[in-house]
Motif scaffolding. Structure first.
Motif, PDB file in Angstrom:
ATOM      1  N   HIS A 124       0.039   8.565 -11.135  1.00 47.06           N
ATOM      2  CA  HIS A 124      -0.510   8.961  -9.208  1.00 47.06           C
ATOM      3  C   HIS A 124       0.019   9.636  -8.641  1.00 47.06           C
ATOM      4  O   HIS A 124      -0.483  10.113  -7.479  1.00 47.06           O
ATOM      5  N   ALA A 179      -5.480   1.749  -6.872  1.00 41.08           N
ATOM      6  CA  ALA A 179      -5.780   2.518  -5.888  1.00 41.08           C
ATOM      7  C   ALA A 179      -7.351   2.612  -5.741  1.00 41.08           C
ATOM      8  O   ALA A 179      -7.996   3.388  -5.006  1.00 41.08           O
ATOM      9  N   PRO A 201       2.660  10.134  -7.314  1.00 44.49           N
ATOM     10  CA  PRO A 201       3.792  10.221  -6.667  1.00 44.49           C
ATOM     11  C   PRO A 201       4.860  10.959  -5.926  1.00 44.49           C
ATOM     12  O   PRO A 201       5.017  11.453  -6.010  1.00 44.49           O
ATOM     13  N   GLN A 232       0.503  -1.279   0.237  1.00 40.24           N
ATOM     14  CA  GLN A 232       0.042  -0.021   0.126  1.00 40.24           C
ATOM     15  C   GLN A 232       0.645   1.412  -0.033  1.00 40.24           C
ATOM     16  O   GLN A 232       0.516   2.157  -0.919  1.00 40.24           O
ATOM     17  N   GLN A 261       2.182   1.718  -3.318  1.00 40.09           N
ATOM     18  CA  GLN A 261       1.134   2.545  -4.438  1.00 40.09           C
ATOM     19  C   GLN A 261       0.878   3.793  -4.343  1.00 40.09           C
ATOM     20  O   GLN A 261       0.317   4.516  -5.769  1.00 40.09           O
ATOM     21  N   LYS A 262       0.964   4.375  -3.117  1.00 38.08           N
ATOM     22  CA  LYS A 262       0.480   5.259  -2.879  1.00 38.08           C
ATOM     23  C   LYS A 262       1.333   6.196  -2.858  1.00 38.08           C
ATOM     24  O   LYS A 262       1.756   7.505  -3.502  1.00 38.08           O
ATOM     25  N   ASN A 263       2.741   6.060  -3.164  1.00 36.41           N
ATOM     26  CA  ASN A 263       4.173   7.276  -2.149  1.00 36.41           C
ATOM     27  C   ASN A 263       5.270   6.706  -3.735  1.00 36.41           C
ATOM     28  O   ASN A 263       5.875   7.527  -3.954  1.00 36.41           O
TER      29      ASN A 263
END
Length: 255
Positions: free
Chosen positions: A176, A129, A178, A97, A100-102
């Motif tokens: 996304h 996401a 990052p 997670q 994927q987010k950062n």
């Protein structure tokens, strides 16, 4: 050009500006007679709001290091803080997670899915996401336009040149937004003009105060984009260079 020690710089820069802090990172592959030591106690700081270039001969450990920083490989020992989080102590779904987010990663071999179009490949991080396909595709089209592929968004990878595939991979890593973008030879397959376009885009991301970009490169054309140039040899950081802010940045790489 100022040459500084490769030792940690936390005593110079306050901790809040550090995007990445590596301390005595070791990485071994195999055991016994087949054991290979890829990293031999790497100390490295990556500052937020900057583009850091990682240079050195093939096999010196650059790709291994960025793979550990991006959470794709585990270090054998050492400590690693990424965006304020202890990555060494993070595992399982939490690590997935966080990544994927950062973190965005541009692979040297592109890793595009052959059955998906350029826009579908670029939208993958957003769909994973939980974003709706319609919105994900809209945002993917925007980032593809930024890397010069607006007219090729509906083509499949085998219909694109190597350089165009590379730009799709970069768009996928950026879509996304990052906080840490890690790129393995992002201009290797690009001509001079396309490489300039891509590096300018990456540079804009790096200049945001809460983000950082790490670029592994052998491409001397992109050295002028770096805020710091980190030299590696045989699994260690050997030199950190800070280019002259006047823009006159001749570099001689010594291994």
């Amino acid at each position: 050009m100022t040459v500084v020690s490769p030792s940690p710089i936390s005593d110079i820069h306050p901790p809040e500006v550090l995007a990445v802090a590596c301390r005595q990172i070791f990485k071994e592959f195999g055991t016994g007679e087949t054991k290979t030591i890829a990293l031999r106690g790497v100390d490295l700081d990556v500052l937020a709001g900057q583009m850091t270039l990682l240079v050195g001969q093939s096999g010196c450990g650059k790709t291994t290091l960025i793979s550990i920083v991006a959470g794709l490989l585990n270090a054998t020992s050492g400590s690693l803080t990424v965006l304020g989080e202890d990555l060494i102590g993070m595992s399982g779904s939490r690590l997935v997670q966080f990544r994927q987010k950062n973190i965005g990663f541009v692979f040297q071999q592109y890793n595009l899915l052959p059955t998906l179009t350029a826009v579908e490949n670029a939208a993958i991080p957003l769909i994973i996401a939980g974003m709706s396909r319609r919105k994900a595709f809209a945002e993917a089209k925007e980032i593809l336009a930024e890397v010069g592929l607006a007219q090729r968004k509906h083509l499949f990878p085998n219909q694109l040149s190597g350089g165009q595939q590379q730009r799709v991979a970069i768009a996928r890593a950026l879509v996304h937004e990052p906080r840490l973008l890690v790129c393995d030879e992002p201009t290797a397959a690009l001509d001079a003009q396309s490489g300039q376009t891509v590096m300018e885009l990456l540079r804009r991301v790096a200049l945001q105060p809460d983000r950082a970009v790490i670029v592994v490169t052998h491409d001397s054309r992109v050295f002028s984009f770096g805020d710091r140039i980190i030299h590696m040899d045989d699994g260690v950081v050997t030199k950190v260079e800070v280019p002259d802010p006047t823009g006159v940045r001749p570099l001689e790489i010594h291994h």
